[in-house]
Design an enzyme around this catalytic site. Sequence first.
Site, PDB file in Angstrom:
ATOM      1  N   ASN A   1       0.864  -0.868  -0.315  1.00 29.09           N
ATOM      2  CA  ASN A   1       0.101   0.156   0.440  1.00 29.09           C
ATOM      3  C   ASN A   1       1.506   1.434  -0.250  1.00 29.09           C
ATOM      4  O   ASN A   1       1.409   1.316   1.217  1.00 29.09           O
ATOM      5  CB  ASN A   1      -0.780   0.240   1.494  1.00 29.09           C
ATOM      6  N   TRP A   2       0.856   2.081  -1.488  1.00 34.42           N
ATOM      7  CA  TRP A   2       1.750   3.174  -1.540  1.00 34.42           C
ATOM      8  C   TRP A   2       1.124   4.450  -0.320  1.00 34.42           C
ATOM      9  O   TRP A   2       2.362   5.663  -0.804  1.00 34.42           O
ATOM     10  CB  TRP A   2       2.285   3.440  -2.932  1.00 34.42           C
ATOM     11  N   LYS A   3       0.136   4.208  -0.399  1.00 34.06           N
ATOM     12  CA  LYS A   3      -0.500   5.304   0.346  1.00 34.06           C
ATOM     13  C   LYS A   3      -0.169   6.278  -0.375  1.00 34.06           C
ATOM     14  O   LYS A   3      -0.117   6.809  -1.946  1.00 34.06           O
ATOM     15  CB  LYS A   3      -0.080   6.130   1.962  1.00 34.06           C
TER      16      LYS A   3
ATOM     17  N   HIS B   1      -8.801   0.937   4.912  1.00 37.81           N
ATOM     18  CA  HIS B   1      -8.523   1.253   5.168  1.00 37.81           C
ATOM     19  C   HIS B   1      -8.270   1.880   6.337  1.00 37.81           C
ATOM     20  O   HIS B   1      -9.182   2.969   6.617  1.00 37.81           O
ATOM     21  CB  HIS B   1      -7.375   1.125   4.295  1.00 37.81           C
TER      22      HIS B   1
ATOM     23  N   GLU C   1      -6.725   4.529   7.879  1.00 37.20           N
ATOM     24  CA  GLU C   1      -6.425   5.382   7.480  1.00 37.20           C
ATOM     25  C   GLU C   1      -8.052   6.797   6.704  1.00 37.20           C
ATOM     26  O   GLU C   1      -8.631   7.372   6.943  1.00 37.20           O
ATOM     27  CB  GLU C   1      -5.485   6.167   6.560  1.00 37.20           C
TER      28      GLU C   1
ATOM     29  N   GLU D   1      -5.492  -5.724  10.436  1.00 42.15           N
ATOM     30  CA  GLU D   1      -4.810  -4.787  10.451  1.00 42.15           C
ATOM     31  C   GLU D   1      -4.666  -3.811  11.617  1.00 42.15           C
ATOM     32  O   GLU D   1      -6.053  -2.719  11.703  1.00 42.15           O
ATOM     33  CB  GLU D   1      -4.359  -3.662   9.505  1.00 42.15           C
TER      34      GLU D   1
ATOM     35  N   GLY E   1       1.694   1.324  10.658  1.00 41.79           N
ATOM     36  CA  GLY E   1       2.586   3.134  11.138  1.00 41.79           C
ATOM     37  C   GLY E   1       3.737   3.415  11.960  1.00 41.79           C
ATOM     38  O   GLY E   1       4.120   4.096  11.788  1.00 41.79           O
TER      39      GLY E   1
ATOM     40  N   SER F   1       2.890  -2.580  10.171  1.00 40.34           N
ATOM     41  CA  SER F   1       4.767  -3.065  10.587  1.00 40.34           C
ATOM     42  C   SER F   1       5.268  -4.616   9.911  1.00 40.34           C
ATOM     43  O   SER F   1       6.024  -4.178  11.143  1.00 40.34           O
ATOM     44  CB  SER F   1       5.114  -2.163  11.765  1.00 40.34           C
TER      45      SER F   1
ATOM     46  N   GLY G   1       2.399  -1.174   4.620  1.00 43.01           N
ATOM     47  CA  GLY G   1       2.905  -0.133   4.142  1.00 43.01           C
ATOM     48  C   GLY G   1       3.981   0.575   4.284  1.00 43.01           C
ATOM     49  O   GLY G   1       4.973   0.105   2.741  1.00 43.01           O
ATOM     50  N   GLY G   2       5.018   1.235   5.014  1.00 40.75           N
ATOM     51  CA  GLY G   2       6.129   1.633   5.098  1.00 40.75           C
ATOM     52  C   GLY G   2       7.540   0.600   4.041  1.00 40.75           C
ATOM     53  O   GLY G   2       7.850   1.412   3.505  1.00 40.75           O
TER      54      GLY G   2
HETATM   55  C1  PEP Z   1      -0.690   0.051   6.104  1.00 37.23           C
HETATM   56  O1  PEP Z   1      -0.986   0.385   5.938  1.00 37.23           O
HETATM   57  O2  PEP Z   1      -1.733  -1.296   4.980  1.00 37.23           O
HETATM   58  C2  PEP Z   1       0.237  -1.409   7.199  1.00 37.23           C
HETATM   59  C3  PEP Z   1       0.405  -2.219   6.904  1.00 37.23           C
HETATM   60  O3  PEP Z   1       1.698   0.184   7.082  1.00 37.23           O
HETATM   61  P1  PEP Z   1       2.600  -0.266   8.017  1.00 37.23           P
HETATM   62  O4  PEP Z   1       3.413  -1.466   6.887  1.00 37.23           O
HETATM   63  O5  PEP Z   1       4.171   1.572   7.484  1.00 37.23           O
HETATM   64  O6  PEP Z   1       2.626  -0.585   9.267  1.00 37.23           O
END
Ligand code: PEP
Length: 254
Positions: free
Chosen positions: A10-12, A96, A98, A168, A174, A214, A235-236
């Site tokens: 997920n590049w956000k 998601h 967010e 999640e 994050g 994470s 994500g990251g």
């Molecule tokens: C996400 O936003 O779906 C996610 C899992 O982010 P991160 O890996 O940065 O925690």
Amino acid sequence: MKRIKVIAGNWKMHNDNSAAQQLASQIKIRTTDIKKTDIILCPPFTALTVVHDVIKDTRIGLGAQNVYWEKSGAFTGELSADMIKSSGAAYVIVGHSERRQYFGETDETVNKRTKAALEAGLKVILCVGESLDQRESGITANVVEAQVTGGLSGLTSEQMEDIIIAYEPVWAIGTGKVATPEQAQEVHAHIRGLVEKLYNSDVAAALRIQYGGSVKPDNADSLLSQPDIDGALVGGACLKAETFVPIIQSAEKL
Ligand code: PEP
């Protein structure tokens, strides 16, 4: 039943078109030996066609990060499922945390988006997960049950073939705080049990449930080797090929 692992990035709101082209190219070059694991890249809307051009002759899939439920009309700033499909995407992330946290997404709107996406022939990554307060109050199972039941409301067993659930925990997204493999496995098993009650054991056995929060190269092995963890939503660590590809490789060797 052996489920195929699925790793999605997920590049956000990262990467303009030039950066997106570069990142997708690097991932493409480094994953030519991946034969079993499903890989999905979810860039921002603006980069969907750019990324599609890079990966179209590979087995890497493309996903959007959201979808609106109407087919067309006066909905400034929104995108329909058909529009997303026409960019080359086969998947869309829905619900998601967010989106739930900052943009007022509810289980009802998650369900509307899910249905619209499925009707257009997209596959859905449906995100659920509890906040830190909810976990500390001991209501994780109830929260996740309500999100799964609400998000899937009205879907047929056949439509469930095009659903991936991403568990999640919000406190792990994050933050660098990853759920332990045991914490994640417990919730994944609970979700699978719930889906068995809502549908049947075949639907539950076939459903892929990703963990997100994470995930990094150094914790991927222990998470992905849990019996009910069928992949990761990243994500990251998906923003660099050097950290995303090792997670895919962890899945591939299982
Ligand atoms: C996400 O936003 O779906 C996610 C899992 O982010 P991160 O890996 O940065 O925690």
